[in-house]
Write an enzyme that holds these catalytic residues in place. Structure first.
Site, mmCIF file in Angstrom:
data_model
loop_
_atom_site.group_PDB
_atom_site.id
_atom_site.type_symbol
_atom_site.label_atom_id
_atom_site.label_comp_id
_atom_site.label_asym_id
_atom_site.label_seq_id
_atom_site.Cartn_x
_atom_site.Cartn_y
_atom_site.Cartn_z
ATOM 1 N N GLU A 37 0.811 -1.224 0.000
ATOM 2 C CA GLU A 37 0.000 0.000 0.000
ATOM 3 C C GLU A 37 0.847 1.278 0.000
ATOM 4 O O GLU A 37 0.332 2.358 0.330
ATOM 5 C CB GLU A 37 -0.952 0.002 1.197
ATOM 6 C CG GLU A 37 -2.027 -1.062 1.102
ATOM 7 C CD GLU A 37 -3.184 -0.789 2.058
ATOM 8 O OE1 GLU A 37 -3.024 -1.071 3.256
ATOM 9 O OE2 GLU A 37 -4.205 -0.270 1.588
ATOM 10 N N HIS A 58 -5.012 0.905 10.379
ATOM 11 C CA HIS A 58 -6.200 0.044 10.427
ATOM 12 C C HIS A 58 -6.817 0.061 11.825
ATOM 13 O O HIS A 58 -7.465 -0.903 12.221
ATOM 14 C CB HIS A 58 -5.833 -1.393 10.045
ATOM 15 C CG HIS A 58 -5.211 -1.531 8.692
ATOM 16 N ND1 HIS A 58 -4.390 -2.586 8.337
ATOM 17 C CD2 HIS A 58 -5.273 -0.734 7.587
ATOM 18 C CE1 HIS A 58 -3.987 -2.437 7.076
ATOM 19 N NE2 HIS A 58 -4.498 -1.326 6.597
HETATM 20 ZN ZN ZN Z 1 -4.339 -0.680 4.712
#
Ligand code: ZN
Length: 227
Positions: A37, A58
């Site tokens: 990412e 997250h």
């Molecule tokens: Zn992520």
């Protein structure tokens, strides 16, 4: 960015990888594997040159605000930066036919479309020449959130206090729901408090930063092999 490993395994400059902003490719082709990412970071830096720190998280405290109609709103004096109308990026609106549908920002196109959510529709910053975002936080459905700051420390502070704000908001909404009655309505920061609280923390975060550094230094979990 760190190589693709758990934070507690980052202990020396060898665990860091330099990437090109233009395409998130490693400067050194022999670099260890990186985070898939990383395009979140490269595309925000590319789109907004005034951003010098990006954190993607997250944290579970945030997730409910990405999958319900409840909007994340600033509740506390340290979180005025959250602002109004926090954008929620629903990746399902942006998948291409051949994209892996695991909600991750796996390529520069998805990263670029996420970065655009930091601009308010119709505002001056939607022009390609703008260098600073309107929003410093974007939520990501069923996944997490990303914050942009003027420095790495600023971005970390925002990431931490966005999470704290979400936890307080969730508790407050629950209390209001079970108490009933209009007197228990959650009181968010007023519009005229957002700018001043945002300015206040520009000097206040350094205390928190000093504490977080000491916590990392004092715990056995994190090692520092080299200065
Ligand atoms: Zn992520």
């Amino acid at each position: 960015m760190p190589r693709n490993t758990a934070p507690a395994n980052v202990s020396s400059p060898k665990d860091l990888v330099q990437y090109r902003v233009v395409d998130a490719s490693p400067v050194d082709s022999n670099s260890p594997p990186g985070y898939v990412e990383r395009y979140i970071h490269s595309e925000i830096y590319k789109r907004f040159p005034e951003v010098n720190g990006v954190i993607h998280s997250h944290a579970p405290e945030i997730i409910p605000y990405t999958i319900t109609s409840s909007l994340l709103r600033p509740c506390i004096h340290m979180a005025g930066f959250i602002g109004r109308d926090v954008p929620v990026f629903d990746i399902s609106k942006h998948y291409a036919l051949d994209d892996v549908r695991d909600l991750l920002i796996r390529n520069a196109r998805l990263g670029g479309e996420l970065a655009e959510y930091l601009s308010k529709p119709g505002s001056a910053s939607t022009s390609a020449s703008s260098t600073a975002p309107d929003h410093s936080i974007v939520l990501m459905r069923g996944h997490g959130y990303t914050v942009a700051g003027s420095s790495p420390e600023d971005a970390i502070y925002r990431a931490v206090y966005a999470r704290e704000n979400a936890a307080i908001q969730t508790t407050s909404l629950g209390l209001a729901h079970f108490s009933g009655g209009k007197d228990t309505e959650v009181q968010y920061l007023r519009d005229d408090e957002l700018e001043d609280t945002g300015a206040m923390v520009q000097t206040a975060w350094s205390r928190a930063w000093g504490l977080w550094r000491r916590e990392v230094e004092a715990t056995e979990l994190y090692k520092c092999d080299e200065e």
